[in-house]
Design a protein around this motif. Structure first.
Motif, PDB file in Angstrom:
ATOM      1  N   ALA A 120       6.747   0.165  -4.083  1.00  0.00           N
ATOM      2  CA  ALA A 120       5.412   0.978  -3.999  1.00  0.00           C
ATOM      3  C   ALA A 120       4.299   0.620  -3.325  1.00  0.00           C
ATOM      4  O   ALA A 120       4.168  -0.585  -3.020  1.00  0.00           O
ATOM      5  CB  ALA A 120       5.054   1.365  -5.504  1.00  0.00           C
ATOM      6  N   PHE A 121       3.459   1.586  -2.798  1.00  0.00           N
ATOM      7  CA  PHE A 121       2.345   1.177  -1.773  1.00  0.00           C
ATOM      8  C   PHE A 121       1.397   2.054  -2.329  1.00  0.00           C
ATOM      9  O   PHE A 121       1.596   3.150  -2.470  1.00  0.00           O
ATOM     10  CB  PHE A 121       2.687   1.523  -0.258  1.00  0.00           C
ATOM     11  N   SER A 122       0.292   1.392  -2.282  1.00  0.00           N
ATOM     12  CA  SER A 122      -0.800   2.111  -2.621  1.00  0.00           C
ATOM     13  C   SER A 122      -2.070   1.755  -1.800  1.00  0.00           C
ATOM     14  O   SER A 122      -2.237   0.386  -1.550  1.00  0.00           O
ATOM     15  CB  SER A 122      -1.419   1.950  -4.299  1.00  0.00           C
ATOM     16  N   THR A 123      -3.168   2.482  -1.481  1.00  0.00           N
ATOM     17  CA  THR A 123      -4.152   2.483  -0.798  1.00  0.00           C
ATOM     18  C   THR A 123      -5.284   2.856  -1.897  1.00  0.00           C
ATOM     19  O   THR A 123      -5.193   3.827  -2.399  1.00  0.00           O
ATOM     20  CB  THR A 123      -4.320   2.934   0.478  1.00  0.00           C
ATOM     21  N   ALA A 124      -6.705   2.355  -1.501  1.00  0.00           N
ATOM     22  CA  ALA A 124      -7.710   2.959  -2.231  1.00  0.00           C
ATOM     23  C   ALA A 124      -9.056   2.680  -1.610  1.00  0.00           C
ATOM     24  O   ALA A 124      -9.160   1.683  -1.202  1.00  0.00           O
ATOM     25  CB  ALA A 124      -7.837   2.240  -3.663  1.00  0.00           C
TER      26      ALA A 124
END
Lengths: 147, 198
Positions: free
Chosen positions: A27-31
């Motif tokens: 999984a990849f996430s950005t914020a």
């Protein structure tokens, strides 16, 4: 050139072991946060931020079983991940381009000439790209002449 | 309590809404604006739902919020390399509305109730919140006051996924998934970037 920041560019990696975590998928996430934020990232660390913060996280789970014995492959990951962002109110929107292969798809791709060429080209582009303003600012100064 | 504060609370309650995503069906109660990609074009189903006021979220993702919230979800139309059929086209229905049915590619308004079905599990989600939000689930686990823009994407096991997302053109998001057999040759056209320029 648009004043965006090239932020998390990673490529051409065949990862055999990776970050530990509870997630069972890659999984990849950005914020992008402005204000008070308390969040738990994909890598299971709790993050508290006040003011402006920007985060990119990749989470690659470890397998419960011995993949090499069962014929499965949940370890291998091959991919490129490119994030561009700037001020969203000044026509600098978030742009994400990602290409990932996992498991046997990654192993097969790593042996396929077309994919080898693609990832080699991407790696070359990353190595040759000019440093961003942020990178130049944090880069150590070259040693000056001494007397 | 001042009259202004009471007015704000009243407006918030008037705009209050609820979103429930469960078992492949999405329900939206209360006012929302939404748009979605043309189901006959592209290789993914993209939806964008925005709301303002007080809102509650339940099902696969739980949360409460106050302010402006927006969610973009992208699911593949089909998984290449498998015998699986194409995912069914989601239907956007406003049962209590007398206006014409919603149209893909443009903003639509639902005041009372909106139902979307069937929906498949998205592999990419972007959540935007201006105001206060507390949320928990696979998409995000956070408490935020201010502005929070988050994205989350997932790559299934033994698969190849290609994503191109531009926040200024979310409906043109491209998402391709291939999950062939162990001895199958992955499609080389996954590396062709020119096809991915919106």
């Amino acid at each position: 050139m648009k004043p965006t920041y090239q932020a998390g560019v990673a490529t051409g990696m065949l990862l055999v072991a990776a970050l530990a975590g509870c997630a069972k998928v890659v999984a990849f996430s950005t914020a992008t946060k402005f204000g008070l934020d308390i969040s738990q990232r994909a890598d299971q660390t709790i993050d508290v931020s006040m003011g402006y913060d920007r985060v990119e996280v990749a989470s690659i789970p470890t397998a419960d079983k011995n993949a090499s014995q069962n014929g499965d492959d949940t370890y291998a990951v091959l991919g490129t991940f490119n994030v561009e962002y700037g001020n969203p109110f000044l026509d600098q929107p978030l742009i994400i381009k990602q290409f990932f292969a996992t498991g046997w798809a990654a192993r097969t791709a790593a042996k396929t000439p077309g994919f080898i060429q693609h990832f080699g080209k991407k790696t070359g582009q990353i190595l040759e790209r000019p440093a961003t303003a942020e990178e130049q600012r944090t880069m150590p100064a070259p040693p000056g002449p001494t007397r | 309590m001042t009259r202004g504060a009471m007015g704000l609370i009243g407006l918030g309650l008037l705009l209050a809404g609820c979103a429930m995503r469960l078992h492949g069906v999405e329900h939206y109660v209360g006012p929302v604006v939404f748009r979605y990609s043309d189901p006959d074009a592209g290789n993914s189903y993209v939806s964008q739902v925005a709301r303002i006021g007080v809102f509650v979220e339940g099902g696969t993702q739980w949360g409460v919020g106050l302010g402006y919230a927006e969610r973009v979800a992208v699911a593949p139309r089909r998984v290449e390399g498998t015998s699986a059929e194409q995912q069914a086209v989601p239907r956007w229905v406003r049962p209590f509305s007398f206006v014409r049915p919603p149209e893909p590619g443009r903003w639509n308004l639902s005041l009372l109730y909106l139902r979307v079905a069937p929906t498949s599990t998205p592999l990419f989600v972007r959540r935007e919140a201006f105001g206060l939000e507390a949320t928990a689930g696979p998409e995000a686990m956070a408490l935020s006051i201010g502005v929070a823009i988050r994205t989350w994407s997932e790559v299934p096991d033994n698969a190849m996924v290609r994503l191109h997302f531009d926040a200024s053109r979310p409906l043109q998001t491209r998402l391709r998934v291939w999950a062939g057999a162990a001895d199958a040759e992955p499609p080389l056209n996954f590396t062709e970037e020119e096809d991915w320029t919106p």
